[in-house]
Write a protein that holds these residues in place. Structure first.
Motif, short mmCIF file in Angstrom:
data_model
loop_
_atom_site.label_atom_id
_atom_site.label_comp_id
_atom_site.label_asym_id
_atom_site.label_seq_id
_atom_site.Cartn_x
_atom_site.Cartn_y
_atom_site.Cartn_z
N LEU A 92 0.83 -1.21 0.00
CA LEU A 92 0.00 0.00 0.00
C LEU A 92 0.86 1.25 0.00
CD1 LEU A 92 -2.97 -0.59 2.44
CD2 LEU A 92 -3.01 -0.41 -0.03
N GLY A 119 -2.85 8.99 -5.21
CA GLY A 119 -2.36 8.11 -4.16
C GLY A 119 -3.48 7.27 -3.55
N SER A 165 -4.21 3.07 -4.08
CA SER A 165 -4.32 2.18 -2.91
C SER A 165 -5.64 1.44 -2.90
CB SER A 165 -4.19 2.99 -1.62
OG SER A 165 -2.93 3.58 -1.58
N ILE A 166 -6.72 2.15 -3.22
CA ILE A 166 -8.02 1.49 -3.24
C ILE A 166 -8.05 0.45 -4.35
CG2 ILE A 166 -10.51 1.83 -3.63
CD1 ILE A 166 -10.26 4.46 -2.14
N PHE A 173 -5.50 -1.25 -5.42
CA PHE A 173 -4.72 -2.40 -4.96
C PHE A 173 -5.54 -3.28 -4.01
CE2 PHE A 173 -1.92 -4.71 -2.19
CZ PHE A 173 -1.02 -5.25 -3.10
N LEU A 174 -6.39 -2.64 -3.17
CA LEU A 174 -7.16 -3.40 -2.16
C LEU A 174 -8.36 -4.13 -2.74
CD1 LEU A 174 -7.24 -0.87 0.82
CD2 LEU A 174 -6.06 -3.06 0.74
N ILE A 226 -4.05 -7.21 5.34
CA ILE A 226 -5.24 -6.85 4.57
C ILE A 226 -6.29 -7.96 4.70
CG2 ILE A 226 -6.12 -6.40 2.24
CD1 ILE A 226 -3.39 -5.22 1.56
N THR A 239 -10.79 -2.94 6.50
CA THR A 239 -9.66 -2.89 5.59
C THR A 239 -9.26 -1.45 5.29
OG1 THR A 239 -10.59 -4.87 4.62
CG2 THR A 239 -8.76 -3.85 3.44
N LEU A 240 -10.26 -0.58 5.13
CA LEU A 240 -9.93 0.83 4.90
C LEU A 240 -9.25 1.42 6.14
CD1 LEU A 240 -13.07 2.14 2.96
CD2 LEU A 240 -10.83 1.47 2.06
N GLY A 284 -5.68 0.55 5.90
CA GLY A 284 -4.96 1.23 4.82
C GLY A 284 -4.80 2.73 5.03
N CYS A 315 -1.38 4.22 6.30
CA CYS A 315 -0.29 4.06 5.31
C CYS A 315 -0.39 5.15 4.26
CB CYS A 315 -0.34 2.74 4.52
SG CYS A 315 -0.88 1.30 5.38
N VAL A 316 -1.63 5.37 3.78
CA VAL A 316 -1.81 6.32 2.69
C VAL A 316 -1.47 7.73 3.17
CG1 VAL A 316 -3.52 7.34 1.14
CG2 VAL A 316 -3.54 4.88 1.54
N LEU A 354 1.66 10.01 1.77
CA LEU A 354 1.38 11.29 1.09
C LEU A 354 2.20 12.41 1.73
CD1 LEU A 354 -2.48 11.09 0.48
CD2 LEU A 354 -0.64 10.90 -1.21
#
Lengths: 184, 190
Positions: free
Chosen positions: A61, A77, A81-82, A84-85, B59, B79-80, B83, B86-87, B91
């Motif tokens: 991610l 970005g 990521s979304i 990839f998931l 994940i 899951t979000l 994530g 990380c995002v 950034l």
């Protein structure tokens, strides 16, 4: 919008075949982004992996966000990521709902034993391609060998250092002994 | 408010697990002990499933835990949650890096980081090879060197290695072919 959609679809594709951990996505990224589209350079990919290793979160991610951000800023970005998931979420939802013995099915076991062989070879060839870009002199060769030994054979060694510590150590080594200007 | 709990529990995992898939394991055990959304046995099963699906263990576990506690929306929200940190972090780092790209110290750091990156990639390859090309359990049981090598797998690896040099197919094609070969020749031993 069209570019975001393209970005999303590329990462859906990569996320759906990323067997064998974060680093196994490298050959796929090289093919999709460096060879076919020229969006990033191989050096940038290596930098993203190094940073992803020592920042929190799932490496795949982290790398997806970096690439998406380079292409289309913050929206890119998040989109990458979304993307990839997407497929991993769908697969686990399906398995959890219908196929609780998924990993025990003979056809799955056999297929993945085959896929793992392919992942080894893909990684080996990625290392061959990247070698000349990262191991540029004797110092980087020594650094490579030390980190490789510590990371790959940690189970057989008296000391075991977390991967993030190894990577940060390499960055500090670079600051003290590295050369600026000849790369990037 | 189970959704908020799920989001936050996995947000924390994503925020503090440094170093990829397996680094999430201690956090998953902690979530299991605190909330009882899944058992330690479920975690062991998910490691096996993660080896046989494209996703990372963290994940997969977040999707699975979210699903059993809150259905399909739960799976997606958990899951979000994993994530999101990380995002955000990447950034921010990307923005800082852009500013300092030409700083000589940053350039020098990357001189070391690239060597580390390729060393970590090589180590990941060795870890996959240990399971894919060798048969350590059978070797430990019998002590026979012949048992140590998974001969069919090594033959496939050699063929793939030279095929990839000759034919420039997409890696996905080679992955698909290898899955088929694995099924046809019973690579998993079942």
């Amino acid at each position: 919008m069209k570019e975001l959609l393209e970005l999303y679809l590329i990462f859906v594709k990569i996320g759906s075949v990323n067997f064998g951990g974060g680093y196994a996505m490298l050959p796929l990224l090289e093919r999709e982004l460096v060879t076919e589209r020229g969006w990033v350079t191989t050096e940038e990919l290596m930098d993203y992996f190094a940073i992803g290793q020592c920042t929190p979160g799932i490496i795949a991610l982290n790398v997806s966000t970096f690439i998406g951000n380079k292409r289309k800023g913050v929206a890119g970005g998040i989109t990458a990521s979304i993307g990839f998931l997407t497929v991993p979420i769908l697969i686990i939802l399906l398995i959890a709902a219908f196929l609780t013995n998924f990993a025990e099915l003979p056809v799955v076991k056999n297929a993945f034993a085959g896929i793992r062989v392919c992942v080894c070879v893909l990684i080996l060839q990625a290392v061959e391609r990247l070698w000349s870009k990262a191991v540029v002199d004797k110092r980087t060769l020594v650094l490579y060998l030390v980190i490789f030994a510590l990371a790959a054979f940690s189970a057989y060694l008296p000391v075991s250092l977390p991967a993030a510590v190894l990577v940060i150590g390499a960055g500090v080594f670079g600051i003290f002994f590295g050369k600026a200007g000849d790369k990037k | 408010m189970i959704y908020l709990q799920l989001f936050l529990a996995f947000f924390k995992t994503g925020l503090f697990a440094v170093g990829g898939g397996l680094a999430t394991l201690p956090f998953l055990y902690e979530i299991s002990d605190t909330y009882h959304w899944f058992s330690h046995g479920d975690i062991a099963d998910m490691i096996a499933i993660s080896e046989s699906t494209p996703g990372a263990i963290g994940i997969n576990m977040s999707t699975y835990a979210g699903y059993i506690t809150g259905g399909v929306p739960g799976g997606i929200i958990a899951t979000l949650g994993l994530g999101t940190p990380c995002v955000i972090i990447i950034l921010v780092i990307a923005r800082i890096l852009k500013k300092f790209k030409d700083n000589p110290y940053v350039e020098k750091a990357f001189y070391g980081l690239r060597a580390a990156s390729i060393a970590m990639i090589s180590a990941a390859g060795i870890n996959v090879a240990k399971i894919a090309l060798f048969n350590l359990p059978a070797f430990q049981e019998t002590g026979s060197l012949l048992q140590l090598f998974a001969w069919k797998a090594i033959l496939l690896a050699l063929i793939l290695y030279f095929a990839m040099k000759k034919v420039k197919l997409h890696p996905i094609a080679f992955i698909g072919i290898s899955a088929l070969v694995g099924i046809l020749f019973h690579f998993g031993g079942v």
